[in-house]
Design a protein around this motif. Structure first.
Motif: not given
Length: 500
Positions: A174-193, A223-227
């Protein structure tokens, strides 16, 4: 062992004595497949009191208990660990959920492995299932999963060996508007944490070492390019005995938006303050030291900006009337706003400026302040004075003016002198002029009642109405008011008698 030494025969009674007190569950089977013995730990893990309740053999065990893998997939005939052991397969740390066939709502979690003990001739003499009860561990993990998923605070979990995310809760979605599928399996670097974090390198170094990551601010890409501005912290945990890192977040984006809105509002206020054509100043409330003045104030006072900032009006001798200045400051301390207070400003060159001063308390950057607004009315007052002087010169000889013109000139003079205008003779009704004429003659209410043939209450009502209209509250003031306007009242009384 020497070539002449004989292998020891397995003594089952001794073996049972050795394993009876172990915390792991032990089930012994004969090579023929019968369940011959189980220790107390194994019986307790199956919630039974005797070995016969386990079933006499593998088939009986399958009828007494239902086994499922952790993915809820049922174990078919031949897949039970006891059946695999009898077929000669090695069972190595298989985790299953087990339920009694009579009550599938009851679920326990067992991790099972096999052990084969051979006799001197290398033939299987004893087959053993070694069981470890994992139910408390998995119940704790299930509680953690439920709490993690239900927690409104955003959260992520990544494995430490490959830094890939394995859990994400609804709060993060809800905070980021990512779906769970867009997060699970990705790395910390890929998400840009930690990509937009001043201490991101330190956080990644601690993550690689599996160490605690203390709170720090970061911008998470969306996901929309903002932060989104967040506070992020990481804590090492184990999930299914796998080293992981739990990330928790506090959303600061609302605070950032509020700060941006406040900054923009302050910028707009600052620009409008500086560019305002009306002289204005800001001072602290506690000591009335000026902190800011605009260009119009500088131009009016004649002081330079640096002459005013850091000084009080008292130190600058800005207002000629010290007592009036202190009264204004006292009102502001009592949270009473000022509206058009007449003050005279002493300018830097010593000249005087007539001003109307308004002021009100405000809060700026968490500090109580006063914003001052000054209106220069010097020219207006000078013009008004000249107008009054001209009117008085004209009114010195009013013989050739009509009475209505004289009344209007008197009204203009009163307004110019700051007096509130009242009604004029022409504004009075016939009855009010009669009452005023009799007052000028000195008659009492009783005498006026007799003269006008009206009751005393009616006379009193007319008198009160007259007083309210001309703005006085006693007879002597009414007489003066009438004389100033050249009203004798003779014609009014005569007219009243003729009408009757």
């Amino acid at each position: 062992m020497s070539s002449g030494a004989q292998p020891l025969n397995v003594n089952r009674n001794v073996l049972r004595e050795l394993v009876a007190g172990l915390s792991d569950g032990i089930i012994l089977l004969d090579p023929e497949g019968e369940i011959s013995w189980a220790n107390n730990a194994a019986l307790q893990m199956h919630r039974v009191s005797g070995v016969e309740e386990l079933g006499s053999d593998a088939a009986g065990y399958r009828q007494a208990f239902t086994l499922r893998y952790r993915n809820n997939h049922l174990l078919e005939e031949g897949q039970y660990p006891i059946e695999r052991l009898l077929k000669g397969e090695a069972v190595d740390e298989v985790t299953v959920e087990i339920s009694p066939a009579s009550g599938l709502d009851l679920v326990w979690v067992h991790t099972v492995r096999s052990l084969v003990i051979s006799d001197a001739g290398a033939r299987p003499d004893v087959l053993a299932l070694i069981i470890r009860d994992e139910t408390p561990l998995f119940e704790a993990e299930e509680r953690f999963e439920r709490a993690f998923n239900a927690n409104p605070a955003p959260g992520l979990i990544c494995r430490l060996d490959d830094l890939r995310f394995i859990r994400v809760n609804q709060g993060f979605v809800e905070m980021t508007n990512f779906t769970k599928e867009e997060v699970i399996g990705n790395t910390v670097g890929e998400l840009g944490l930690f990509a937009n974090c001043d201490t991101g390198e330190d956080a990644l170094a601690k993550l690689a070492e599996g160490r605690l990551i203390r709170q720090r601010e970061a911008l998470i890409p969306l996901p929309d390019g903002s932060d989104r501005l967040v506070i992020i912290a990481g804590e090492p945990i184990a999930v299914g005995e796998e080293p992981c890192m739990l990330f928790t977040f506090a959303d600061l984006d609302a605070r950032r938006k509020a700060q941006n809105a406040l900054r923009q509002s302050e910028e707009r206020f600052s620009k409008s303050f500086r560019l305002s054509p009306a002289p204005a100043a800001i001072s602290r409330l506690d000591d009335f030291v000026f902190t800011e003045v605009n260009d119009a104030f500088v131009q009016l006072s004649g002081y330079r900006l640096e002459d005013v900032i850091g000084k009080t009006a008292g130190e600058l001798h800005l207002w000629g009337d010290t007592a009036a200045r202190r009264v204004m400051e006292r009102k502001l301390l009592d949270n009473m706003p000022l509206r058009d207070e007449a003050m005279r400003m002493t300018q830097k060159d010593g000249s005087l400026a007539d001003c109307l001063v308004s002021a009100e308390r405000v809060e700026i950057s968490d500090q109580q302040c006063v914003i001052w607004s000054v209106q220069d009315v010097t020219e207006r007052r000078r013009s008004e004075a000249e107008l009054v002087e001209a009117i008085e010169s004209v009114m010195a000889d009013t013989s050739w003016f009509s009475r209505s013109i004289v009344d209007r000139l008197a009204t203009v003079r009163q307004v110019s002198n700051g007096k509130v205008p009242s009604a004029q003779i022409l504004d009075l009704s016939d009855r009010e002029r009669e009452i005023l004429a009799l007052i000028c003659r000195g008659q009492s209410d009783a005498e006026m009642s007799e003269t006008l043939h009206l009751s005393r209450n009616t006379i009193r009502n007319h008198v009160a109405s007259l007083y309210a209209k001309i703005g006085i509250n006693r007879r002597s003031a009414a007489v003066i008011w009438a004389r100033e306007r050249g009203f004798t009242g003779i014609s009014a009384v005569s007219k009243g008698k003729k009408s009757r």
